[in-house]
Design an enzyme around this catalytic site. Structure first.
Site, PDB file in Angstrom:
ATOM      1  N   LYS A  19     -22.112   5.502  16.761  1.00 18.10           N
ATOM      2  CA  LYS A  19     -21.449   4.196  16.861  1.00 18.10           C
ATOM      3  C   LYS A  19     -20.871   3.956  18.264  1.00 18.10           C
ATOM      4  CE  LYS A  19     -19.211   0.465  15.896  1.00 18.10           C
ATOM      5  NZ  LYS A  19     -19.925  -0.803  15.862  1.00 18.10           N
ATOM      6  N   LEU A  26     -10.314   0.513   8.814  1.00 21.31           N
ATOM      7  CA  LEU A  26      -9.047   0.315   9.535  1.00 21.31           C
ATOM      8  C   LEU A  26      -9.309   0.161  11.028  1.00 21.31           C
ATOM      9  CD1 LEU A  26      -7.526   3.185   7.477  1.00 21.31           C
ATOM     10  CD2 LEU A  26      -6.810   0.783   7.293  1.00 21.31           C
ATOM     11  N   PRO A  27      -8.311  -0.351  11.784  1.00 18.43           N
ATOM     12  CA  PRO A  27      -8.570  -0.614  13.207  1.00 18.43           C
ATOM     13  C   PRO A  27      -8.907   0.635  14.034  1.00 18.43           C
ATOM     14  CG  PRO A  27      -6.652  -1.853  12.452  1.00 18.43           C
ATOM     15  CD  PRO A  27      -7.038  -0.923  11.338  1.00 18.43           C
ATOM     16  N   LYS A  37     -10.877  -0.416  22.716  1.00 17.97           N
ATOM     17  CA  LYS A  37     -10.668   0.875  22.034  1.00 17.97           C
ATOM     18  C   LYS A  37     -11.957   1.694  21.978  1.00 17.97           C
ATOM     19  CE  LYS A  37     -11.645   0.865  17.964  1.00 17.97           C
ATOM     20  NZ  LYS A  37     -12.071   0.859  16.573  1.00 17.97           N
ATOM     21  N   ASN A  55      -4.273   4.590  12.672  1.00 13.62           N
ATOM     22  CA  ASN A  55      -4.216   3.981  11.338  1.00 13.62           C
ATOM     23  C   ASN A  55      -4.926   4.860  10.315  1.00 13.62           C
ATOM     24  OD1 ASN A  55      -5.104   1.406  13.361  1.00 13.62           O
ATOM     25  ND2 ASN A  55      -3.119   1.297  12.372  1.00 13.62           N
ATOM     26  N   THR A  96     -14.200   2.580  13.217  1.00 15.99           N
ATOM     27  CA  THR A  96     -14.719   3.252  14.416  1.00 15.99           C
ATOM     28  C   THR A  96     -13.556   4.005  15.053  1.00 15.99           C
ATOM     29  OG1 THR A  96     -16.281   1.466  14.779  1.00 15.99           O
ATOM     30  CG2 THR A  96     -15.896   2.972  16.617  1.00 15.99           C
TER      31      THR A  96
HETATM   32  P1  NAD Z   1      -9.064  -5.886  11.471  1.00 18.65           P
HETATM   33  O1  NAD Z   1      -7.938  -5.609  12.397  1.00 18.65           O
HETATM   34  O2  NAD Z   1      -9.518  -7.295  11.233  1.00 18.65           O
HETATM   35  O3  NAD Z   1      -8.763  -5.256  10.018  1.00 18.65           O
HETATM   36  C1  NAD Z   1      -8.118  -4.034   9.806  1.00 18.65           C
HETATM   37  C2  NAD Z   1      -7.279  -4.137   8.536  1.00 18.65           C
HETATM   38  O4  NAD Z   1      -6.638  -2.869   8.303  1.00 18.65           O
HETATM   39  C3  NAD Z   1      -6.169  -5.185   8.625  1.00 18.65           C
HETATM   40  O5  NAD Z   1      -6.232  -6.040   7.479  1.00 18.65           O
HETATM   41  C4  NAD Z   1      -4.884  -4.349   8.630  1.00 18.65           C
HETATM   42  O6  NAD Z   1      -3.782  -5.013   7.996  1.00 18.65           O
HETATM   43  C5  NAD Z   1      -5.322  -3.121   7.850  1.00 18.65           C
HETATM   44  N1  NAD Z   1      -4.490  -1.939   8.093  1.00 18.65           N
HETATM   45  C6  NAD Z   1      -4.051  -1.450   9.280  1.00 18.65           C
HETATM   46  N2  NAD Z   1      -3.295  -0.349   9.101  1.00 18.65           N
HETATM   47  C7  NAD Z   1      -3.261  -0.129   7.765  1.00 18.65           C
HETATM   48  C8  NAD Z   1      -2.634   0.842   6.945  1.00 18.65           C
HETATM   49  N3  NAD Z   1      -1.886   1.814   7.497  1.00 18.65           N
HETATM   50  N4  NAD Z   1      -2.795   0.754   5.601  1.00 18.65           N
HETATM   51  C9  NAD Z   1      -3.538  -0.236   5.059  1.00 18.65           C
HETATM   52  N5  NAD Z   1      -4.155  -1.200   5.784  1.00 18.65           N
HETATM   53  C10 NAD Z   1      -4.019  -1.147   7.118  1.00 18.65           C
HETATM   54  O7  NAD Z   1     -10.302  -4.999  12.004  1.00 18.65           O
HETATM   55  P2  NAD Z   1     -11.855  -5.205  11.675  1.00 18.65           P
HETATM   56  O8  NAD Z   1     -12.439  -6.174  12.638  1.00 18.65           O
HETATM   57  O9  NAD Z   1     -12.036  -5.398  10.214  1.00 18.65           O
HETATM   58  O10 NAD Z   1     -12.419  -3.762  12.114  1.00 18.65           O
HETATM   59  C11 NAD Z   1     -12.191  -2.581  11.351  1.00 18.65           C
HETATM   60  C12 NAD Z   1     -12.946  -1.429  12.006  1.00 18.65           C
HETATM   61  O11 NAD Z   1     -14.345  -1.724  12.054  1.00 18.65           O
HETATM   62  C13 NAD Z   1     -12.516  -1.139  13.454  1.00 18.65           C
HETATM   63  O12 NAD Z   1     -12.500   0.243  13.675  1.00 18.65           O
HETATM   64  C14 NAD Z   1     -13.594  -1.820  14.277  1.00 18.65           C
HETATM   65  O13 NAD Z   1     -13.743  -1.191  15.538  1.00 18.65           O
HETATM   66  C15 NAD Z   1     -14.815  -1.639  13.388  1.00 18.65           C
HETATM   67  N6  NAD Z   1     -15.871  -2.662  13.539  1.00 18.65           N
HETATM   68  C16 NAD Z   1     -15.581  -3.991  13.611  1.00 18.65           C
HETATM   69  C17 NAD Z   1     -16.602  -4.915  13.753  1.00 18.65           C
HETATM   70  C18 NAD Z   1     -16.319  -6.399  13.866  1.00 18.65           C
HETATM   71  O14 NAD Z   1     -17.244  -7.149  14.213  1.00 18.65           O
HETATM   72  N7  NAD Z   1     -15.112  -6.869  13.578  1.00 18.65           N
HETATM   73  C19 NAD Z   1     -17.939  -4.500  13.782  1.00 18.65           C
HETATM   74  C20 NAD Z   1     -18.218  -3.139  13.661  1.00 18.65           C
HETATM   75  C21 NAD Z   1     -17.171  -2.233  13.529  1.00 18.65           C
END
Ligand code: NAD
Length: 299
Positions: free
Chosen positions: A172, A66-67, A247, A71, A97
């Site tokens: 992280k 999740l973001p 964030k 969340n 994260t």
């Molecule tokens: P994103 O915003 O693309 O995806 C998050 C998903 O969670 C979305 O589909 C959203 O609809 C869903 N969501 C939000 N609230 C919800 C709830 N209450 N119930 C169910 N679903 C819910 O984010 P992401 O890029 O996939 O990143 C996710 C996590 O991983 C973050 O914490 C980010 O910091 C970390 N991260 C991301 C990357 C990257 O390159 N994108 C790399 C390493 C770590």
């Protein structure tokens, strides 16, 4: 045959991660607040349910992606959260994260219901999520590590035990602070070189055979046209959003404040990413700091 695994949060990262679980033969039961995100996984045979509670009712191993902290709190402890229906003995792995203090709170709440919560944030980006080559940094009870590793190794090349719950997040947050500093440094360096008349492809080639080389220069170059298959080649779409980087830098600042640790470059990186969020870069990949710096030139 393998028993089903729950997956909540099918965004940029969660979607390819869940696909790799399916590839390894795990039936996946998934949920996301945004129904569009579930489409691809459903076509691959995953069962899609309305809420995290419904997932917990069916699966005793659940991964969340999740973001941010609010969340995660909502998905675990909210009115339709995992903990409403969690089974005793369940293993709950959060790969988002978030604030390590929130991971610790979730672990306490899960333990009261006879379940185990572990934090397992990832490094590697969407490319590594797709190819199953993420690095997982895992915190929680050591005796549960092997059970977590069984699932995480389907999605990652490195699964590293860090210590008690929250220590995965600590690792992280440190990594991402350095990543942000390195990305801004790469972007401003490339921009300076371009202004001095160097071809950006040539400059990046030289950096990558010299001591300035880093992940942002050799794997994720922020300058359009230098590399293919990275967000800078695609108008900074996809990848790792600027909001998410802001964030993570905020989390680093909080932990630095709490421990009275000086992080001057981390602070500056945090401010730069927050300015970008306020100026239309929020949903672009974090390598768009290159574009932001070009606009700052005011010409
Ligand atoms: P994103 O915003 O693309 O995806 C998050 C998903 O969670 C979305 O589909 C959203 O609809 C869903 N969501 C939000 N609230 C919800 C709830 N209450 N119930 C169910 N679903 C819910 O984010 P992401 O890029 O996939 O990143 C996710 C996590 O991983 C973050 O914490 C980010 O910091 C970390 N991260 C991301 C990357 C990257 O390159 N994108 C790399 C390493 C770590």
């Amino acid at each position: 045959s393998k028993t089903q695994v729950g997956f909540i949060g099918l965004g940029n990262m969660g979607n390819p991660m869940a696909k790799n679980l399916i590839k390894h033969g795990y039936p996946v039961i998934a949920s996301d607040v945004f129904p569009e995100s579930c489409k691809e996984l459903q076509e691959l045979g995953a069962q899609i349910l309305d809420s995290p509670a419904d997932v917990a009712d069916k699966a005793d191993r659940i991964i969340t992606m999740l973001p941010s902290s609010p969340n995660v709190v909502d998905v675990y402890t909210g009115p339709n959260g995992i903990l409403k229906k969690v089974k005793k003995g369940s293993l709950l792995i959060d790969s988002s994260t978030i604030d390590p203090a929130v991971s610790k709170e979730m672990a306490v709440a899960a333990e009261k219901l006879g379940a185990v919560f572990m934090d397992a944030p990832v490094s590697g980006g969407v490319g590594a999520a797709t190819s199953g080559k993420l690095t997982f940094m895992v915190g929680g009870p050591e005796e549960e590590f092997n059970a977590a590793k069984e699932l995480l190794s389907c999605m990652g090349a490195n699964v590293v035990y860090c210590g008690q719950v929250g220590t995965g997040q600590a690792a992280k947050i440190c990594n991402n602070m350095l990543l942000a500093i390195g990305m801004i440094g790469t972007a401003e360096t490339m921009n300076l070189g371009i202004r001095l008349g160097l071809d950006p492809k040539l400059l990046s080639k030289i950096l990558n055979m010299s001591s300035g080389r880093c992940w942002s220069s050799d794997t994720y170059n922020p300058v359009p046209g230098v590399m293919e298959g990275v967000p800078s080649a695609n108008n900074y779409q996809g990848g790792f959003g600027t909001t998410l980087m802001a964030k993570d830098l905020g989390l680093a600042q909080n932990t630095a404040t709490n421990t009275k640790t000086p992080v001057p470059l981390g602070s500056l990186a945090h401010q730069i990413y927050r300015m970008m969020c306020a100026r239309g870069y929020a949903s672009k990949d974090f390598s768009s700091v290159f574009q932001f710096l070009r606009e700052e030139e005011g010409q």
